[in-house]
Design a protein around this motif. Structure first.
Motif, PDB file in Angstrom:
ATOM      1  N   LYS A  25       0.831  -1.205   0.000  1.00  0.00           N
ATOM      2  CA  LYS A  25       0.000   0.000   0.000  1.00  0.00           C
ATOM      3  C   LYS A  25       0.868   1.258   0.000  1.00  0.00           C
ATOM      4  N   HIS A  64      -7.108   2.924  -8.033  1.00  0.00           N
ATOM      5  CA  HIS A  64      -7.086   1.819  -7.070  1.00  0.00           C
ATOM      6  C   HIS A  64      -7.178   2.370  -5.645  1.00  0.00           C
ATOM      7  N   CYS A  65      -7.790   1.612  -4.759  1.00  0.00           N
ATOM      8  CA  CYS A  65      -7.986   2.084  -3.393  1.00  0.00           C
ATOM      9  C   CYS A  65      -6.655   2.242  -2.645  1.00  0.00           C
ATOM     10  N   TYR A  66      -5.606   1.532  -3.056  1.00  0.00           N
ATOM     11  CA  TYR A  66      -4.313   1.654  -2.385  1.00  0.00           C
ATOM     12  C   TYR A  66      -3.647   3.001  -2.636  1.00  0.00           C
ATOM     13  N   THR A  67      -4.170   3.787  -3.587  1.00  0.00           N
ATOM     14  CA  THR A  67      -3.593   5.105  -3.844  1.00  0.00           C
ATOM     15  C   THR A  67      -4.107   6.151  -2.862  1.00  0.00           C
TER      16      THR A  67
END
Length: 113
Positions: A25, A64-67
């Motif tokens: 992440k 993406h949610c990890y950004t």
């Protein structure tokens, strides 16, 4: 043959799936941080045309949610726990106590009065 070997992930102490995920992440966030900031600036700038702002908002939503910075969680480098982590030392309270009593942390000593 050597090109198919998995790269060793050197993260310090204890390594489990949650620590590897947190490391991923952080890496993804750092790679896309500038792009995300630019899109946020475009989406919030009211002097730009509405169509451009809407496109920027859609691109932000599709990233993406990890950004997202809220996905990153502080974890103890020794134990891997995510609760009661002291930011200055990147350790959980139990690991901090053990290392402080052992004298492994410079400038930290047990209180006495």
């Amino acid at each position: 043959m050597s090109q198919f070997r998995a790269k060793k992930l050197d993260l310090g102490g204890f390594v489990n799936a949650k620590i590897i995920r947190d490391h991923t992440k952080r890496k993804v966030f750092m790679e896309h941080e500038h792009e995300r900031q630019a899109l946020r600036y475009i989406a919030r700038n009211t002097s730009l045309p509405q169509r451009l702002r809407t496109v920027a908002q859609l691109e932000l939503a599709q990233m993406h949610c990890y950004t997202r910075p809220c996905q990153i969680n502080n974890r103890c480098v020794n134990g891997g726990v995510s609760r009661s982590v002291m930011r200055a030392f990147r350790m959980g309270r139990y690991q901090f106590r053990i290392n402080a009593l052992a004298g492994n942390l410079p400038g930290v000593q047990k209180a006495s009065w």
